[in-house]
Design a protein around this motif. Sequence first.
Motif, PDB file in Angstrom:
ATOM      1  N   ALA A 587       0.857  -1.188   0.000  1.00 31.42           N
ATOM      2  CA  ALA A 587       0.000   0.000   0.000  1.00 31.42           C
ATOM      3  C   ALA A 587       0.888   1.230   0.000  1.00 31.42           C
ATOM      4  N   VAL A 588       0.398   2.283  -0.638  1.00 33.39           N
ATOM      5  CA  VAL A 588       1.151   3.530  -0.686  1.00 33.39           C
ATOM      6  C   VAL A 588       0.382   4.599   0.079  1.00 33.39           C
ATOM      7  N   ILE A 589       1.104   5.313   0.929  1.00 31.59           N
ATOM      8  CA  ILE A 589       0.502   6.324   1.805  1.00 31.59           C
ATOM      9  C   ILE A 589       1.065   7.688   1.443  1.00 31.59           C
ATOM     10  N   TYR A 590       0.154   8.631   1.145  1.00 30.66           N
ATOM     11  CA  TYR A 590       0.562   9.986   0.774  1.00 30.66           C
ATOM     12  C   TYR A 590       0.035  10.970   1.824  1.00 30.66           C
ATOM     13  N   PRO A 591       0.812  11.300   2.825  1.00 32.96           N
ATOM     14  CA  PRO A 591       0.374  12.328   3.774  1.00 32.96           C
ATOM     15  C   PRO A 591       0.879  13.705   3.333  1.00 32.96           C
ATOM     16  N   ILE A 592       0.053  14.722   3.418  1.00 37.62           N
ATOM     17  CA  ILE A 592       0.513  16.076   3.093  1.00 37.62           C
ATOM     18  C   ILE A 592      -0.195  17.086   3.989  1.00 37.62           C
ATOM     19  N   PHE A 593       0.588  18.014   4.529  1.00 29.73           N
ATOM     20  CA  PHE A 593       0.052  19.042   5.407  1.00 29.73           C
ATOM     21  C   PHE A 593      -0.458  20.216   4.578  1.00 29.73           C
ATOM     22  N   THR A 594      -1.683  20.627   4.848  1.00 29.23           N
ATOM     23  CA  THR A 594      -2.207  21.866   4.296  1.00 29.23           C
ATOM     24  C   THR A 594      -2.303  22.866   5.442  1.00 29.23           C
ATOM     25  N   LYS A 595      -2.860  24.017   5.168  1.00 27.91           N
ATOM     26  CA  LYS A 595      -2.883  25.070   6.182  1.00 27.91           C
ATOM     27  C   LYS A 595      -3.648  24.661   7.427  1.00 27.91           C
ATOM     28  N   SER A 596      -4.730  23.895   7.248  1.00 27.50           N
ATOM     29  CA  SER A 596      -5.610  23.612   8.379  1.00 27.50           C
ATOM     30  C   SER A 596      -5.597  22.166   8.867  1.00 27.50           C
ATOM     31  N   ARG A 597      -4.985  21.263   8.103  1.00 29.88           N
ATOM     32  CA  ARG A 597      -5.081  19.860   8.511  1.00 29.88           C
ATOM     33  C   ARG A 597      -4.029  19.003   7.790  1.00 29.88           C
ATOM     34  N   LEU A 598      -4.037  17.732   8.137  1.00 33.36           N
ATOM     35  CA  LEU A 598      -3.212  16.735   7.466  1.00 33.36           C
ATOM     36  C   LEU A 598      -4.129  15.889   6.594  1.00 33.36           C
ATOM     37  N   GLU A 599      -3.826  15.876   5.294  1.00 30.41           N
ATOM     38  CA  GLU A 599      -4.593  15.056   4.354  1.00 30.41           C
ATOM     39  C   GLU A 599      -3.819  13.764   4.098  1.00 30.41           C
ATOM     40  N   ILE A 600      -4.521  12.631   4.080  1.00 32.63           N
ATOM     41  CA  ILE A 600      -3.870  11.354   3.782  1.00 32.63           C
ATOM     42  C   ILE A 600      -4.624  10.676   2.646  1.00 32.63           C
ATOM     43  N   ILE A 601      -3.891  10.270   1.632  1.00 31.47           N
ATOM     44  CA  ILE A 601      -4.449   9.492   0.523  1.00 31.47           C
ATOM     45  C   ILE A 601      -3.802   8.118   0.562  1.00 31.47           C
ATOM     46  N   LEU A 602      -4.633   7.087   0.438  1.00 29.14           N
ATOM     47  CA  LEU A 602      -4.152   5.702   0.515  1.00 29.14           C
ATOM     48  C   LEU A 602      -4.439   4.977  -0.788  1.00 29.14           C
ATOM     49  N   LYS A 603      -3.408   4.395  -1.358  1.00 29.50           N
ATOM     50  CA  LYS A 603      -3.559   3.548  -2.546  1.00 29.50           C
ATOM     51  C   LYS A 603      -3.390   2.091  -2.141  1.00 29.50           C
ATOM     52  N   LEU A 604      -4.444   1.286  -2.358  1.00 25.69           N
ATOM     53  CA  LEU A 604      -4.405  -0.158  -2.090  1.00 25.69           C
ATOM     54  C   LEU A 604      -4.279  -0.911  -3.419  1.00 25.69           C
ATOM     55  N   PRO A 605      -3.789  -2.138  -3.405  1.00 18.22           N
ATOM     56  CA  PRO A 605      -3.582  -2.875  -4.664  1.00 18.22           C
ATOM     57  C   PRO A 605      -4.891  -3.301  -5.317  1.00 18.22           C
ATOM     58  N   LEU A 676      -5.894  -1.386   5.918  1.00 15.36           N
ATOM     59  CA  LEU A 676      -4.665  -2.158   5.705  1.00 15.36           C
ATOM     60  C   LEU A 676      -4.870  -3.619   6.092  1.00 15.36           C
ATOM     61  N   GLU A 677      -5.551  -3.828   7.205  1.00 21.16           N
ATOM     62  CA  GLU A 677      -5.774  -5.205   7.670  1.00 21.16           C
ATOM     63  C   GLU A 677      -6.720  -5.958   6.734  1.00 21.16           C
ATOM     64  N   LYS A 678      -7.766  -5.278   6.249  1.00 22.81           N
ATOM     65  CA  LYS A 678      -8.712  -5.931   5.334  1.00 22.81           C
ATOM     66  C   LYS A 678      -8.021  -6.375   4.046  1.00 22.81           C
ATOM     67  N   SER A 679      -7.088  -5.579   3.568  1.00 25.34           N
ATOM     68  CA  SER A 679      -6.389  -5.896   2.306  1.00 25.34           C
ATOM     69  C   SER A 679      -5.154  -6.766   2.531  1.00 25.34           C
ATOM     70  N   LYS A 680      -4.918  -7.147   3.797  1.00 24.54           N
ATOM     71  CA  LYS A 680      -3.777  -8.008   4.144  1.00 24.54           C
ATOM     72  C   LYS A 680      -2.455  -7.440   3.614  1.00 24.54           C
ATOM     73  N   ILE A 681      -2.271  -6.157   3.901  1.00 26.95           N
ATOM     74  CA  ILE A 681      -1.076  -5.446   3.429  1.00 26.95           C
ATOM     75  C   ILE A 681       0.149  -5.873   4.237  1.00 26.95           C
ATOM     76  N   GLU A 682       1.253  -6.053   3.530  1.00 25.75           N
ATOM     77  CA  GLU A 682       2.518  -6.441   4.169  1.00 25.75           C
ATOM     78  C   GLU A 682       3.587  -5.356   4.067  1.00 25.75           C
ATOM     79  N   THR A 683       3.483  -4.507   3.038  1.00 24.65           N
ATOM     80  CA  THR A 683       4.502  -3.468   2.822  1.00 24.65           C
ATOM     81  C   THR A 683       3.838  -2.099   2.758  1.00 24.65           C
ATOM     82  N   LEU A 684       4.382  -1.162   3.512  1.00 21.80           N
ATOM     83  CA  LEU A 684       3.900   0.215   3.487  1.00 21.80           C
ATOM     84  C   LEU A 684       4.948   1.089   2.793  1.00 21.80           C
ATOM     85  N   VAL A 685       4.502   1.786   1.761  1.00 23.00           N
ATOM     86  CA  VAL A 685       5.389   2.673   1.018  1.00 23.00           C
ATOM     87  C   VAL A 685       4.907   4.102   1.251  1.00 23.00           C
ATOM     88  N   PHE A 686       5.794   4.952   1.745  1.00 29.01           N
ATOM     89  CA  PHE A 686       5.430   6.315   2.103  1.00 29.01           C
ATOM     90  C   PHE A 686       5.957   7.304   1.071  1.00 29.01           C
TER      91      PHE A 686
END
Length: 929
Positions: A587-605, A676-686
Amino acid sequence: MILLASFTLVSILSLPAHSVEQVVKVRQLSANLPVFPQKSLIVVDRSAFTPLLISQTPNTLQLEQEGKKFYELGQFSEAEKLWQKAADAYEKLGDREGVNRSLINKSEALQALGLYPKACNVLLQVLGIGELDCKELIKKTQVTQGKIDSITQEDKILQERLDSLFKTIEKQPDSLNKATALRRIGDVFRQINDLELSEKVLLLSKTVAQSLRLSQEESAALLSLGNTALVKGKRQRNQKSISKLAEDIVDLNKNRDLQERFNQIPREAYLSDYQPALNFYQAAANLSASPVIKIHAKLNHLSLLSNILLEINQELNRISQSKIKIGTEEQSLLEMVNSYLNQESYRLVSDISSQISSFPNNRAGIYARINFAKSLIILSDLKVNSDAIAGFQEIKTLLDDTLKKSQLLGEKRAEFNALGSLGELYEQQAKSTQSQNQKDLFLAQAKDKTEQALKALIADVNTDNRDIAYSLSWQLGRILKTQGKSELSLSAYEFAFQSLKSLRTDLVAINQDIQFDFRERVEPFYREFIELLLQSEKPPQENIDKARDVIESFQLAELDNYFQNPCSQIKQEKINDFIDKNTQKSAVIYPIFTKSRLEIILKLPNTNLLHHYKVLPQDYQNTLDDLYYNLYTDVEDIFKQSAEDKIKRLEENKERILPLLKKVYGWLIEPIKNDLEKSKIETLVFVLDAPLQSIPMAALYDGEKYLIENYKVAFTPGLQLTESKGLQSNLEVLAAGVAKETQGRRALPAVKRELDKIQSLLPQNTTIILDEKFTKENLIEKLKLPFSVLHLATHGEFSSNPNKTYILTEDSRILGNELDRLLRARNSSGLSNLELLVLSACETAKGDRRAVLGLAGIAVRAGARSTVATLWSVEDESAAILISEFYKVLKTKVSKAEALRQAQLNLLMNPNYEHLAYWAPYVLVGNWN
């Protein structure tokens, strides 16, 4: 906001002034002549450009005058042709001085067209040096900066010829033409980003002018030196955290008494990056008898001061909003610098205001007015001497008058800038107005002026105006957002995004003078756009997809800015495709800070659906600051202690650091844990945002276990990966290292054992060069061998400054740019790209929060498909153990991420090395398979 190309535009000095009416008459006479569009968006520095008209014959005089008129009209191709004809005419008369003056004028027109090599060659012709081609000089610059893949024998010969060139020039008799030609060549080198060479040539120009007592030419050289120094200063400052800089200054001066500290520090330390430019501008203004040069030197000075003030005020606002933690003395320092600069700015504004009536009514005068207005807008917004600085009506009057003059002269870019500045002025006024009715009126005016500028710009099909289009459409997007028109705002931001995307490579590769300041002019735009795309509670999938594209562009822009050269040209494979084809439990995790919050986008296989999460981290900057201190500063100090003290200090450090790591785990992993648990993810890519890049993701803590105990972990600086063929069972390794003390750095005795262990694991496939054998020359030779892994066990440092990213050999240091150039030269010679680059004893630069850029930059640019490196300096023995285990596991055909995970767990389970200071700094960058 940083002024668009402020330091260049305000340095354009006057041609002999023509009234607007005269230019209109010329325009009417030349209406039937073709208009030659400018070749590029480059805005060149025409410092003290005053074509000299000579009355040798009516024909030569007429040619000179016609060239000058066409230059004023912006028809640079026609001006260049006429000045060449003038040079030819003088040649027939045997007038060498006339030839040279006409050629110098011609070079100015060529620079205006962006034809820098041609302009440079003309100037070398003036100097009587025809054997050296400026295209070769530019190639030399590109080789030095890593834009060309190899250093050839021809390049070495070229450097020798360049050295010889300076000796030849120095021997030539001093003359006005020599001083002027050298100054123009120095400007060309700044345009192609060879700042060192630019400074060297400009200093020579200044010396020549000084020896001849040519005060006007000397002041022009000083002005150009200021422009070059400003580019250098901005680049240096971009690599620093403002608060960290304040901390360092206070720390260095802690033994001074309080009065000394706050009287001297502002000028001696905080302004150190910019002081050379400020000094040059002040010297140019003081020396010149020409009112035009004086005005422009002062405008450059004011523009720089206003932007430093903006930088400080933004930091003080962050402090007041408790977004960063800073000491009382550090805050006092920033406030004292702010006060000092306020006074200096007010002095300059008063001085320039009294002389504004003497601004020439030509294109140079127009740009001077625009940039004076831009500085006033910034200072007015910051409330600098608000009782005395020009108010809204005064700035509006100045811009209205400038707009009329721009339109009469047909100076399109100036017209767009004047309209855009009026829009910016109304936008600023809306922010400072309490009445909602007044606010709405000002916003409507801001929108109207900005749209007028954009419509006129789009209609001008003959000129590349992407730089202005980016600024104006971003401005329009902000205005529409404030008006609550989200959809229209998104369209404007999209237009700005596309303009910037197409512009970015050109800015990096061609001309540094108009490269946007990344911190102030590029990074905020990306964050605002992402926040706008994801602002609704459940943003549509197309917005999430677009946000991820913007993150990708942001990541590449940051690397491009780091190298001053595009990284995105390297052949890559999209991460989506890679996951779905090769690593279906990643899975790939894209965290990015904006002015008011932290946005997270998750890509699952195996799905195109992207997941989106909003996090509102409390006091995130202070949490990350505390983490940084405990991971870097405190650990470095602990490793210097005795064995007994070290154990005690490590336990204390662990007690402080685990709650912080748990907090970051709560931001990044807790919201996505179930998916992550539902998709049985083993590797986290940031794909990590800059504030998170110095934090080892493997060490995030859930209260019971570290992240590495549950997942393989990797980091990639973008959404695309260099294509990988995978490591074969027969690993072929070139292992090099320095175990002994060298170049003032401590010995690394475990390096020999580390390399010996690799050889014992891979006896038939390992080549070792150690200590005296590990020279730069020997490394270059060994790089010609076929191998899939390059292992470097030596002191090295990653920095946000590419010139301070290096590794040590026994006899020298290899800069990051040079290392990636050597590796890419190897790849282009027919050998396969490196599958793995290991940098086992390097560290990130102390106090440099963005130093991971150096690590990521080497990983991407070198063409290595994967890189293993360390975030901080590691203990020698533990490093040898971890690296040995890494190769042992890697030999069993597992993925690189799994091999590193097993090696880290091996140390974690060792009672002597269980503290994360030993195992957590190791990161895998790039392809994790």
